[in-house]
Design a protein around this motif. Structure first.
Motif, PDB file in Angstrom:
ATOM      1  N   GLU A   1      -2.527   4.572   4.612  1.00 21.80           N
ATOM      2  CA  GLU A   1      -1.231   4.355   5.237  1.00 21.80           C
ATOM      3  C   GLU A   1      -0.193   5.111   4.416  1.00 21.80           C
ATOM      4  O   GLU A   1       0.010   4.804   3.239  1.00 21.80           O
TER       5      GLU A   1
ATOM      6  N   PRO B   1       2.824   5.921   2.408  1.00 15.93           N
ATOM      7  CA  PRO B   1       3.877   5.047   1.872  1.00 15.93           C
ATOM      8  C   PRO B   1       5.265   5.587   2.202  1.00 15.93           C
ATOM      9  O   PRO B   1       5.539   6.768   2.019  1.00 15.93           O
TER      10      PRO B   1
ATOM     11  N   ALA C   1       7.634   3.313  -1.227  1.00 13.63           N
ATOM     12  CA  ALA C   1       7.109   3.157  -2.588  1.00 13.63           C
ATOM     13  C   ALA C   1       7.895   4.045  -3.537  1.00 13.63           C
ATOM     14  O   ALA C   1       8.509   5.032  -3.149  1.00 13.63           O
TER      15      ALA C   1
ATOM     16  N   VAL D   1       0.859   5.377  -6.706  1.00  9.55           N
ATOM     17  CA  VAL D   1       0.906   4.246  -5.783  1.00  9.55           C
ATOM     18  C   VAL D   1      -0.423   3.510  -5.886  1.00  9.55           C
ATOM     19  O   VAL D   1      -1.495   4.117  -5.760  1.00  9.55           O
ATOM     20  N   VAL D   2      -0.355   2.204  -6.123  1.00 10.48           N
ATOM     21  CA  VAL D   2      -1.576   1.417  -6.314  1.00 10.48           C
ATOM     22  C   VAL D   2      -1.756   0.377  -5.223  1.00 10.48           C
ATOM     23  O   VAL D   2      -2.621  -0.494  -5.336  1.00 10.48           O
ATOM     24  N   ASP D   3      -0.952   0.450  -4.153  1.00 11.89           N
ATOM     25  CA  ASP D   3      -1.150  -0.472  -3.045  1.00 11.89           C
ATOM     26  C   ASP D   3      -2.530  -0.257  -2.436  1.00 11.89           C
ATOM     27  O   ASP D   3      -3.054   0.860  -2.405  1.00 11.89           O
ATOM     28  N   ARG D   4      -3.088  -1.332  -1.884  1.00 14.19           N
ATOM     29  CA  ARG D   4      -4.468  -1.270  -1.388  1.00 14.19           C
ATOM     30  C   ARG D   4      -4.635  -0.222  -0.288  1.00 14.19           C
ATOM     31  O   ARG D   4      -5.600   0.526  -0.274  1.00 14.19           O
TER      32      ARG D   4
ATOM     33  N   SER E   1      -2.511   2.319   0.339  1.00 18.37           N
ATOM     34  CA  SER E   1      -1.800   3.581   0.081  1.00 18.37           C
ATOM     35  C   SER E   1      -2.019   4.070  -1.342  1.00 18.37           C
ATOM     36  O   SER E   1      -1.112   4.606  -1.959  1.00 18.37           O
ATOM     37  N   HIS E   2      -3.205   3.867  -1.872  1.00 21.98           N
ATOM     38  CA  HIS E   2      -3.483   4.294  -3.247  1.00 21.98           C
ATOM     39  C   HIS E   2      -3.467   5.815  -3.319  1.00 21.98           C
ATOM     40  O   HIS E   2      -4.103   6.505  -2.527  1.00 21.98           O
TER      41      HIS E   2
END
Length: 321
Positions: free
Chosen positions: A158, A160, A163, A168-171, A173-174
């Motif tokens: 996805e 970001p 951010a 980026v460490v979102d699940r 959007s890593h």
């Protein structure tokens, strides 16, 4: 025997001193030569800059001369006065503008290319170290009228939009999220753009291609090919001033992708490949097409197929008779 040893030792010391003196002389000559070359380089650069400024100013004087001649012609020939006065005013204005806006400094393209090369190498190394994919996605920044470069770690992601980055460490959007080289170029492009920035792919691609060639002189040619229904813009680049365009976040490709991302207000996936006989490089930007454009295209195709079917049925009917 001792005398022989003493003389040999004395000769060795003399030879050592002589060699040391010779080395020192060569170093001094080399330093003097380097200083001389540096001074000559500075002189040539200053001379080149003066020549460029002189060229601009000669152009300005030429425009002023044409303007004055047109004004004088307007006085002499009353029948064509309005046209000649308009031409004269345009020439005078253009001449004054060219004269006072002459740049004071010129930066060689090779210097800019070397500066960019460091960023390209660092970006590639960082992406490889983090184990990221080769996808380059330019995402509109909701907090500013620009876009950022996103390099994902997974095939499904996805983009970001809010951010902070750079990592980026979102699940969903890593990946890596950084400011692209094309962002500041696009800001300058939009600042001097005459009229509004287009929001449809066809005119927007033309505006950006003109910016690459005419405003920034990043390439000798930029030929856009647009498939709005398919969500694709491909720009053929010829004569890149910054070398190979397929490197990490190249200024030309980055500027085009940022401009499309901002103008269309959606993420843009960038891909660069070798060109053909018409261009050196092909810069392809893919995006989600508008539903109405895609729908109209499908309707046209359906109507075309229906017409073809009707034509076929008519031919069969005619054949039966």
């Amino acid at each position: 025997m001792s005398t022989y040893d003493f003389e040999s030792s004395d000769g060795t010391e003399t030879e050592t001193v002589s060699a040391s003196s010779g080395t020192s002389d060569r170093l001094e000559r080399a330093e003097a030569r380097a200083e001389l070359l540096a001074e000559e380089n500075r002189r040539l650069r200053a001379q080149h800059a003066r020549a460029r400024r002189s060229k601009y100013r000669r152009t300005a004087l030429g425009l002023v001369a044409i303007g004055l001649c047109a004004v004088a012609g307007g006085v002499i020939f009353p029948d064509s006065r309005e046209l000649l006065l308009a031409l004269g005013a345009t020439g005078l204005f253009g001449g004054l503008l060219t004269y006072y806006l002459t740049p004071e400094q010129f930066v060689a393209a090779s210097v800019g290319e070397r500066v960019y090369a460091a960023w390209a190498a660092n970006g590639e190394s960082l992406a490889a170290e983090l184990g990221l994919r080769e996808d380059r996605v330019y995402v509109p920044d909701e907090r500013a009228d620009t876009a950022r470069l996103y390099v994902p770690a997974r095939a499904e992601f996805e983009p970001p939009t809010d951010a902070d980055g750079p990592v980026v460490v979102d699940r969903g959007s890593h990946g890596l999220l950084v400011a692209p080289t094309g962002a500041t170029l696009f800001e300058e492009f939009e600042r001097v753009l005459s009229g509004d920035l287009a929001s449809r792919p066809e005119p927007l691609a033309v505006q950006l291609a003109d910016g690459v060639v005419e405003q920034f002189e990043l390439a000798d040619g930029a030929d856009p090919d647009v498939d709005a229904a398919g969500g694709r813009v491909t720009v053929g680049i010829s004569g890149s001033a910054f070398g190979a365009v397929d490197r990490f976040d190249h200024p030309i490709a980055s500027f085009l992708a940022v401009g499309l991302a901002v103008g269309l207000d959606r993420p843009v996936v960038l891909a660069v490949e070798d060109g053909d006989d018409r261009a050196d490089w092909l810069v392809t930007c893919r995006f989600e097409p508008d539903e109405d454009v895609a729908g109209n295209e499908n309707e046209i195709e359906t109507e075309t197929e229906a017409d073809a079917a009707d034509d076929g049925s008519d031919e069969e009917t005619d054949g039966s008779f």
